[in-house]
Design a protein around this motif. Sequence first.
Motif, PDB file in Angstrom:
ATOM      1  N   GLU A 229       7.222   7.205   4.814  1.00 44.18           N
ATOM      2  CA  GLU A 229       6.912   5.808   5.124  1.00 44.18           C
ATOM      3  C   GLU A 229       5.408   5.558   5.103  1.00 44.18           C
ATOM      4  O   GLU A 229       4.938   4.522   4.614  1.00 44.18           O
ATOM      5  CB  GLU A 229       7.500   5.431   6.477  1.00 44.18           C
TER       6      GLU A 229
ATOM      7  N   ASP B 163       4.258   5.618   1.429  1.00 39.61           N
ATOM      8  CA  ASP B 163       4.679   4.393   0.745  1.00 39.61           C
ATOM      9  C   ASP B 163       3.792   3.210   1.136  1.00 39.61           C
ATOM     10  O   ASP B 163       3.446   2.371   0.296  1.00 39.61           O
ATOM     11  CB  ASP B 163       6.141   4.070   1.081  1.00 39.61           C
ATOM     12  N   LEU B 164       3.433   3.146   2.420  1.00 38.79           N
ATOM     13  CA  LEU B 164       2.579   2.051   2.895  1.00 38.79           C
ATOM     14  C   LEU B 164       1.218   2.090   2.211  1.00 38.79           C
ATOM     15  O   LEU B 164       0.686   1.059   1.770  1.00 38.79           O
ATOM     16  CB  LEU B 164       2.423   2.149   4.415  1.00 38.79           C
TER      17      LEU B 164
ATOM     18  N   SER C  86       1.490   1.148  -1.564  1.00 38.25           N
ATOM     19  CA  SER C  86       1.755  -0.274  -1.799  1.00 38.25           C
ATOM     20  C   SER C  86       0.519  -1.145  -1.614  1.00 38.25           C
ATOM     21  O   SER C  86       0.482  -2.292  -2.061  1.00 38.25           O
ATOM     22  CB  SER C  86       2.854  -0.763  -0.850  1.00 38.25           C
ATOM     23  N   GLY C  87      -0.487  -0.606  -0.926  1.00 35.41           N
ATOM     24  CA  GLY C  87      -1.680  -1.392  -0.631  1.00 35.41           C
ATOM     25  C   GLY C  87      -1.514  -2.341   0.543  1.00 35.41           C
ATOM     26  O   GLY C  87      -2.372  -3.203   0.787  1.00 35.41           O
ATOM     27  N   ASP C  88      -0.425  -2.180   1.290  1.00 36.20           N
ATOM     28  CA  ASP C  88      -0.138  -3.103   2.393  1.00 36.20           C
ATOM     29  C   ASP C  88      -0.709  -2.650   3.731  1.00 36.20           C
ATOM     30  O   ASP C  88      -0.534  -3.337   4.736  1.00 36.20           O
ATOM     31  CB  ASP C  88       1.387  -3.275   2.545  1.00 36.20           C
ATOM     32  N   TRP C  89      -1.364  -1.487   3.777  1.00 32.83           N
ATOM     33  CA  TRP C  89      -1.879  -1.002   5.065  1.00 32.83           C
ATOM     34  C   TRP C  89      -3.017  -1.896   5.544  1.00 32.83           C
ATOM     35  O   TRP C  89      -3.944  -2.190   4.788  1.00 32.83           O
ATOM     36  CB  TRP C  89      -2.359   0.441   4.924  1.00 32.83           C
ATOM     37  N   ARG C  90      -2.937  -2.312   6.781  1.00 33.48           N
ATOM     38  CA  ARG C  90      -3.931  -3.212   7.354  1.00 33.48           C
ATOM     39  C   ARG C  90      -4.778  -2.551   8.432  1.00 33.48           C
ATOM     40  O   ARG C  90      -5.439  -3.234   9.197  1.00 33.48           O
ATOM     41  CB  ARG C  90      -3.229  -4.452   7.935  1.00 33.48           C
TER      42      ARG C  90
END
Length: 328
Positions: A125, A128-129, A132-136
């Motif tokens: 997980e 994958d985060l 995806s470039g979605d990590w904040r």
Amino acid sequence: MSGHKLKVIVTRKLPDPVEARLGELFDTEFNTADLPLPRESLAAAMARADVLVPTLTDRIDAGLLGQAGPQLKLIANYGAGFDHIDVATALGRGIIVTNTPGVATEDTADMAMALILGVPRRLKEGADLMQSGDWRGWSPTALMGHRIGGKRLGILGMGRIGQAVARRARAFGLEIHYHNRRRLRPETEQALGATWWESLDQMLARVDILSVNAPHTPSTFHLLNARRLKLMKPSAYVVNTSRGEVIDENALTRMLRAGELAGAGLDVYEHGHNVNPRLRELPNVLLLPHMGSATVEGRLEMGEKVIINIKTFADGHRPPDQVVPSML
């Protein structure tokens, strides 16, 4: 047999140094396409070869063995597992079967340990985060997994690989429990800090992580069926680096989807590369493409064992890694 070069047919692409040595020693045909041979091609190879070098992707059943030429006297399997070969029928036809035991022990145990670490800590997980470039950024409550120190690891199958997993797991602070057809010697148990369970059912109900390290035999097919999987705690994880057929994959998938198990790390599958598509959808499942023994060193050592088995046979002696009836 030493008067002429044996006709050796290899069913899959092997590492270059292995193929080079096979080509030097024997009259060898290689599979340059590196795709599993169709059944009719496999039958044609067995009709011509003195020695067949198959892999686990070749299903050599009684029907194929019935089409083998009288000159086929050795099946030198490239791999430790031999459940894809009808060994009893082969032996009945006077065909010796060899394998490559022990080579992949440490490599497979490394992979099992990677899954034992990776699934509870939610490595897939997290990766994958990031991909995806979605990590904040970091958060106190994000992707919280579970520490493995102090947890109970159950090992199903305490052979060479199971014991290698136990040695690694103990170093990470896991309690070692195991179920095996035969209990280990007391000194081995003590060295591994391992507790034996005569009842698999009782062990399954108590462990936090289960590592499957049993071969596929008629007695281990679906050994982990729906009933046994339901004995496990909902917080438990299942790791399998041995053979997919040991687990009822549909039952495992249903339980993971229902939250009746916390997660799974799988390197092998019941139907080969035809993986249950519902498994792929689950975030708490780490799936690998049968990589357990995939090291350069291991694959070369496997090739060396195949060559030694063929060379010993060619010289008129018993191959060192002959599969005998007591192993079936």
